[in-house]
Write an enzyme that holds these catalytic residues in place. Structure first.
Site, short mmCIF file in Angstrom:
data_model
loop_
_atom_site.label_atom_id
_atom_site.label_comp_id
_atom_site.label_asym_id
_atom_site.label_seq_id
_atom_site.Cartn_x
_atom_site.Cartn_y
_atom_site.Cartn_z
N GLY A 304 1.08 -3.89 2.69
CA GLY A 304 -0.20 -4.05 3.38
C GLY A 304 -0.45 -5.51 3.72
N SER A 305 -1.68 -5.95 3.59
CA SER A 305 -2.06 -7.29 4.05
C SER A 305 -1.49 -8.42 3.21
CB SER A 305 -3.59 -7.41 4.09
OG SER A 305 -4.10 -6.68 5.18
#
Length: 605
Positions: A304-305
């Protein structure tokens, strides 16, 4: 003629011919004794010279035995000399089945001492009646084993051995692994360093009586070589901190599992590695295979981020981007690209590259990715260790998954910019952040104290410093980790990640992986940690709210334990760079968080 003339004189010659003389008899006797002596000498020569080896081997087979000399396995210490794995002496009871069965009236007494059923014990012995050796019970306490031997049951004997004991129990189980009943490593570092720890058992030749008891040591055949000790990079104190906080979070969030990895920035040494669920290596048979898996090394997640700093490393290295330019338009919070809705949970408007990190904008990250050369982006991801093993030497370590850059489709490239489409381990994630923290220098993670591997430069120090400053905005007011990852009197740089979990046919709308990776102190990073909580079901599922507090509490304790001086006493979050319409500007006092409202982070891919 007188009467004397009529008497026949004795015929001495005839009397001698009536039987052998004494001399002849003596010669016969001497001859027979000589033949007997020759026979005895010949027999003795045959026994002692001609067939000496045969008869000696037959005698040795009945009384002479070669017995092993057990050696203690090396002790495993933490970096401060605290024992993590030790070997304790135990005794195993073995039997000569034929001898025991000859005294079967004593089998009930033996069974009671061993704590087994008498009928089953007799059956076990009967099935092995053609053997001379069978274990009845392994690794008994010396006192209990001696009580069995004191019964004096024919055919029952003891053998000295060693058993592994782990003082920290389930806290260090995934790192250490465990040994089997023969004291050989089966998992973890016990397996990786089995040859080093095991040593070499010796052997000796002994004489045993008919009861099987050793009555004399004849000679030592091979000298025993005890196992060598091993000092790990693990700090037991920090390991306990991480375990307690991770356990508390797992219980509160009702998550499926969780992992935390803490690295020394300057050396790559693993200071702590914790996984939950866990198991007790002192009672490994009561555990399940899933509990024994070192998830930080084997389990894969889409980051993810938390991948966005790596994307920005490629962007800054390309020369097309700086921390404050160009301004990226994320207005509307959506970007429809090749039929796919890339979106943020808020409309962030115009963002600088730093703002993309601060607000964790998927739209901004996708725009940056599409402006980069594919080869540069792929090479940067690869250089940071994604798709490769970290070479930690830990058994079963996963290399993760990163498709070759030339095969990336445009949509795949955009999605890779905000952390989907690749798989990494928690250790790989922590090591990537440690590389940024150490000025762009990568170390191979190691579990051995002082085993600093050859370092290699991944990105320029200037780029690494810019990334650290950008990551610091994540923990400042307006960032996705503020105030959950704050540590009093220290600056913190890090990144949150909240990734939807992949399921058959796409991504789940309700299952997430919550992550936070960061470094402290931000002005001169010494420690890096990655926290991953898999599928939190209760409360928030965002990386900032779930994993950020774990990072803050554990690292706060670790900083004190390692006596790392504060770097933020003079500016206790007076204000930090904030994102406004035209980029970074000004400062504002921190706002007390509303726990009921989740921070803004990445959205569905």
């Amino acid at each position: 003629m007188g009467w004397r003339q009529h008497i026949t004189p004795p015929q001495h010659g005839r009397r001698r011919s009536a039987g052998p003389s004494s001399r002849k008899r003596m010669m016969v006797v001497v001859g027979l004794l000589g033949l007997a002596s020759i026979g005895l000498v010949a027999r003795a020569f045959d026994l002692q010279v001609v067939r000496k080896q045969f008869y000696q081997s037959q005698g040795d087979a009945r009384f002479l035995r070669v017995m092993p000399i057990p050696v203690s396995r090396g002790t495993i210490f933490d970096r401060n000399g605290e024992p993590l794995a030790v070997s304790t002496p135990v005794m195993s009871i073995w039997a000569n089945p034929p001898e025991v069965l000859e005294n079967d009236d004593r089998i009930p007494q033996l069974a009671q001492a061993l704590g087994v059923d008498a009928g089953e014990l007799k059956e076990q012995l009967a099935q092995r009646s053609d053997k001379e050796f069978v274990y009845l019970r392994r690794q008994m306490a010396p006192e209990a084993a001696q009580a069995v031997l004191d019964l004096g049951i024919p055919g029952i004997n003891g053998q000295r051995e060693f058993k592994r004991y782990y003082p920290s129990g389930e806290v260090t189980s995934h790192v250490l692994g465990f040994t089997n009943i023969d004291d050989h490593g089966q998992e973890g570092l016990e397996l990786a360093y089995d040859d080093w720890l095991s040593g070499k058992p010796g052997s000796k030749r002994v004489i045993r009586d008919r009861m099987g008891h050793v009555v004399e040591d004849v000679e030592q055949i091979r000298a025993p070589k005890p196992g060598q000790n091993l000092t790990l990079s693990i700090d037991r104190r920090i390991q306990f901190l991480a375990y307690n906080e991770l356990k508390s979070t797992l219980e509160k969030s009702q998550a499926d599992s969780a992992s935390m990895v803490i690295l020394d920035v300057k050396t790559g040494e693993v200071l702590a590695m914790v996984n939950l669920p866990t198991y007790n290596p002192n009672a490994v048979n009561s555990s399940k295979p899933a509990e024994r898996r070192n998830r930080a090394m084997t389990d894969l997640l889409e980051p993810g981020s938390t991948i966005k700093p790596i994307l920005l490393a490629a962007a800054l290295s390309s020369g097309k981007f700086t921390p404050t330019s160009p301004v990226i338009d994320t207005t509307g919070g959506h970007w429809y690209f090749q039929g796919h809705d890339i979106h943020d949970t808020h409309n962030w408007g115009l963002l600088t590259p730093t703002g993309v990190i601060t607000k964790s904008s998927n739209v901004g990250a996708a725009h940056i990715a599409m402006q980069l050369d594919t080869a540069l982006m792929y090479d940067t991801y690869r250089a940071f260790g994604f798709g490769n093993s970290t070479n930690s030497g830990f058994p079963g370590e996963s290399a993760g998954l990163l498709r070759v850059g030339r095969d990336w489709r445009p949509l795949e490239k955009a999605i890779l910019g905000y952390g989907y489409g690749l798989n990494v381990t928690p250790l790989q994630l922590a090591n990537a952040y440690a590389t940024i923290a150490d000025g762009g220098v990568m170390h191979s993670p190691t579990f051995i104290k002082g085993n600093d591997s050859d370092a290699k430069v991944i990105i320029e120090p200037k780029v690494a410093r810019e990334l650290v400053d950008m990551l610091e905005t994540t923990t400042q007011p307006g960032g996705t980790a503020a105030p959950y990852a704050w540590i009093a009197n220290y600056t913190v740089a890090g990144k949150t990640g909240t990734a939807h979990k992949a399921v058959a046919g796409g991504y789940s709308k309700d299952n997430y992986g919550a992550a936070f990776a960061g470094m402290v102190p931000a002005t001169n990073p010494r420690l890096v940690a990655a926290v991953v909580v898999d599928n939190p079901r209760k409360g928030s599922y965002y990386g900032g709210l779930v994993s950020g507090p774990v990072f803050a509490k554990v690292m706060s304790g670790a900083l004190r334990l390692l006596d790392i001086p504060p770097d933020n006493i003079g500016r206790w979050y007076v204000g930090g760079p904030l994102q406004v319409e035209n980029g970074l500007t000004g400062s504002a006092p921190p706002v007390a968080p509303n726990i009921e409202e989740a921070p803004v982070e990445e959205g569905t891919p």
